[in-house]
Write an enzyme that holds these catalytic residues in place. Structure first.
Site, PDB file in Angstrom:
ATOM      1  N   GLY A 259      40.444  43.176  47.390  1.00  0.00           N
ATOM      2  CA  GLY A 259      40.036  44.214  48.330  1.00  0.00           C
ATOM      3  C   GLY A 259      40.492  43.972  49.748  1.00  0.00           C
ATOM      4  O   GLY A 259      40.889  44.915  50.447  1.00  0.00           O
ATOM      5  N   SER A 260      40.435  42.733  50.210  1.00  0.00           N
ATOM      6  CA  SER A 260      40.823  42.451  51.599  1.00  0.00           C
ATOM      7  C   SER A 260      42.303  42.750  51.833  1.00  0.00           C
ATOM      8  O   SER A 260      42.678  43.320  52.859  1.00  0.00           O
ATOM      9  CB  SER A 260      40.515  40.993  51.958  1.00  0.00           C
ATOM     10  OG  SER A 260      39.124  40.780  52.012  1.00  0.00           O
TER      11      SER A 260
ATOM     12  N   ASN B 240      28.409  47.160  51.527  1.00  0.00           N
ATOM     13  CA  ASN B 240      28.234  45.947  50.735  1.00  0.00           C
ATOM     14  C   ASN B 240      26.927  45.215  51.030  1.00  0.00           C
ATOM     15  O   ASN B 240      26.458  44.427  50.207  1.00  0.00           O
ATOM     16  CB  ASN B 240      29.409  44.991  50.968  1.00  0.00           C
ATOM     17  CG  ASN B 240      29.639  44.716  52.442  1.00  0.00           C
ATOM     18  OD1 ASN B 240      29.873  45.636  53.225  1.00  0.00           O
ATOM     19  ND2 ASN B 240      29.602  43.459  52.836  1.00  0.00           N
TER      20      ASN B 240
ATOM     21  N   GLN C  43      32.753  48.012  46.693  1.00  0.00           N
ATOM     22  CA  GLN C  43      31.414  47.957  46.100  1.00  0.00           C
ATOM     23  C   GLN C  43      31.128  49.135  45.178  1.00  0.00           C
ATOM     24  O   GLN C  43      30.275  49.047  44.300  1.00  0.00           O
ATOM     25  CB  GLN C  43      30.349  47.911  47.200  1.00  0.00           C
ATOM     26  CG  GLN C  43      30.317  46.623  47.992  1.00  0.00           C
ATOM     27  CD  GLN C  43      29.912  45.414  47.173  1.00  0.00           C
ATOM     28  OE1 GLN C  43      29.132  45.514  46.223  1.00  0.00           O
ATOM     29  NE2 GLN C  43      30.457  44.261  47.515  1.00  0.00           N
TER      30      GLN C  43
ATOM     31  N   SER D 190      38.506  45.926  44.025  1.00  0.00           N
ATOM     32  CA  SER D 190      38.675  44.513  43.693  1.00  0.00           C
ATOM     33  C   SER D 190      38.097  44.215  42.318  1.00  0.00           C
ATOM     34  O   SER D 190      37.002  44.681  41.984  1.00  0.00           O
ATOM     35  CB  SER D 190      37.977  43.649  44.754  1.00  0.00           C
ATOM     36  OG  SER D 190      38.216  42.285  44.529  1.00  0.00           O
TER      37      SER D 190
ATOM     38  N   HIS E 194      36.874  41.429  40.848  1.00  0.00           N
ATOM     39  CA  HIS E 194      35.729  40.549  40.612  1.00  0.00           C
ATOM     40  C   HIS E 194      34.389  41.180  40.948  1.00  0.00           C
ATOM     41  O   HIS E 194      33.342  40.568  40.733  1.00  0.00           O
ATOM     42  CB  HIS E 194      35.905  39.217  41.343  1.00  0.00           C
ATOM     43  CG  HIS E 194      35.702  39.273  42.827  1.00  0.00           C
ATOM     44  ND1 HIS E 194      34.597  38.731  43.448  1.00  0.00           N
ATOM     45  CD2 HIS E 194      36.461  39.796  43.814  1.00  0.00           C
ATOM     46  CE1 HIS E 194      34.690  38.917  44.749  1.00  0.00           C
ATOM     47  NE2 HIS E 194      35.810  39.557  45.001  1.00  0.00           N
TER      48      HIS E 194
ATOM     49  N   THR F  19      56.150  38.222  41.908  1.00  0.00           N
ATOM     50  CA  THR F  19      55.887  38.332  40.478  1.00  0.00           C
ATOM     51  C   THR F  19      54.451  38.787  40.232  1.00  0.00           C
ATOM     52  O   THR F  19      53.512  38.235  40.811  1.00  0.00           O
ATOM     53  CB  THR F  19      56.131  36.987  39.783  1.00  0.00           C
ATOM     54  OG1 THR F  19      57.483  36.589  40.011  1.00  0.00           O
ATOM     55  CG2 THR F  19      55.870  37.087  38.290  1.00  0.00           C
TER      56      THR F  19
ATOM     57  N   CYS G  84      31.490  36.995  52.812  1.00  0.00           N
ATOM     58  CA  CYS G  84      32.591  36.650  53.716  1.00  0.00           C
ATOM     59  C   CYS G  84      32.101  36.152  55.068  1.00  0.00           C
ATOM     60  O   CYS G  84      32.866  35.613  55.855  1.00  0.00           O
ATOM     61  CB  CYS G  84      33.502  37.862  53.910  1.00  0.00           C
ATOM     62  SG  CYS G  84      34.215  38.448  52.363  1.00  0.00           S
TER      63      CYS G  84
END
Length: 393
Positions: free
Chosen positions: A72-73, A152, A180, A200, A202, A238, A326
């Site tokens: 996401g970042s 978030n 989120q 994202s 995760h 890659t 974060c």
């Protein structure tokens, strides 16, 4: 040893078994480089294509509008920096909100130092963006509006459709950080007039280190990483094939279980909120009660330090947070809680609990009892609380 109770799913989620199973063959069996012309590489390329199509389908987008990133970042950085570079001849004004994730706020700081002007729109006491303030901030040189889909920390869901309509009406690009929200809420990029969207893996029971940026066809966004033809020459390097397979499988799973998961999580969320409000005095629910992520609970407790609360919860085997992972090393109070009007001393006493589909009612009961006990203990050591109680009498 006490059993672990994990209530920090906004920070990261456990990778689902079916996602791990989908990824495993691409570590040891189908390990070819997708850019290779032989069949082993073609198998990897096919997996990347399949994942791209799955994710596009979840958003009502086209497969060639999905670009894989490291998370996401990176997606947020790409959306803002590349848009700024591509459209600066039209204008150098960007609008965002005061409660964005730091991936947006710090990127805005970076752009401000390079001559761009950023307007930060305020929110109401529940964290909902002030639409009138947004409309008033639009100028002829505004090139981008970036507002997160759902916060978030406090879980508030923003009026994304209305924001998208405002942006479209004025011919301004609209980006949303949906890290989120994606996998938690149904999202259609055409319905919400979204030009770019970050997500994202995760956060939806997928692997870490993989995300994507949706870029609507026709948006003149520049390449973010140079050096190769991967991702249609916009992000060289890659491909993270195993991660891409993982986020594809996680997205597919999230859509399949969304309705059932939302029903369970929102029911436990409301039960948790009800118990804490009824049983812990001098607390405040942060965020909107109805426009809220189904798994998010955020409280502030007066006369309590959030860090002490987290440490003592950890000793009880309970994983929680005071806000964004974060910024967990920061001693400053949450910028989100300050933006909704909380004073510093109350903002410091915040607790975020974020549930998953595996969370049980028994775990919620255990957490409530632990919070009650710990808050009472911490307040018993506070002279400020002692003085407060005397004045109440």
């Amino acid at each position: 040893m006490k059993p672990l109770i994990y209530l920090d799913n906004a920070a990261t989620t456990k990778t689902a078994k079916e996602v791990v199973d989908a990824m495993l063959p691409y570590f040891t069996e189908y390990y070819g480089n997708p850019s290779s012309i032989y069949s082993l590489g073609s198998k990897s390329k096919e997996a990347v294509t399949d994942a791209r199509e799955i994710i596009a389908g979840t958003l009502g987008a086209q497969a060639n509008e999905i670009y894989f990133t490291a998370g996401g970042s990176e997606s947020d950085n790409w959306a803002l920096k590349a848009t700024a570079e591509a459209y600066e001849s039209k204008g150098k004004h960007i609008i965002t909100s005061a409660i964005e994730h730091h991936a947006i706020l710090h990127t805005c700081d970076y752009l401000e130092k390079r001559g761009f002007e950023i307007t930060y729109i305020g929110v109401d006491e529940n964290g909902v963006l002030k639409l009138d303030e947004l409309k008033a901030a639009i100028r002829p040189d505004t090139i981008l509006i970036s507002v997160m889909f759902a916060n978030n920390e406090i879980g508030t869901i923003q009026p994304i459709k209305e924001i998208g309509e405002i942006a479209k009406e004025h011919g301004i690009l609209f980006h949303t950080d949906a890290v989120q929200a994606y996998g938690q809420l149904p999202i259609n990029v055409d319905e919400y007039h979204i030009d770019m969207l970050s997500a994202s893996g995760h956060k939806l029971n997928g692997p870490k280190g993989i995300g994507f940026l949706y870029i609507r066809k026709g948006v003149k966004i520049r390449s973010f990483v140079h050096g190769g033809q991967q991702e249609r020459a916009r992000r060289a390097g890659t491909e993270n094939v195993t991660g891409i397979v993982g986020i594809g499988a996680a997205a597919q799973r999230a859509m399949r279980i969304m309705e059932e998961k939302t029903k369970k999580e929102s029911g436990l969320r409301d039960y948790l909120i009800e118990r804490i409000e009824a049983e812990v005095p001098y607390c405040r629910l942060n965020g909107d009660r109805s426009r809220r992520l189904p798994n998010n609970v955020n409280f502030s407790f007066r006369f309590v330090e959030g860090e002490s609360l987290l440490i003592m919860l950890d000793m009880e085997g309970i994983c929680a947070s005071s806000g964004s992972a974060c910024t967990s090393g920061s001693l400053d109070p949450s910028h989100v809680l300050l933006a909704i009007g909380l004073p510093h001393e109350i903002a410091h006493g915040s607790l975020r609990l974020t549930l998953s589909e595996e969370t049980t009612k028994e775990e919620i009961d255990t957490v409530v009892e632990a919070v009650k006990k710990i808050v009472e203990r911490l307040r018993s050591m506070s002279p400020l609380y002692e003085d407060f109680v005397k004045k109440q009498k």
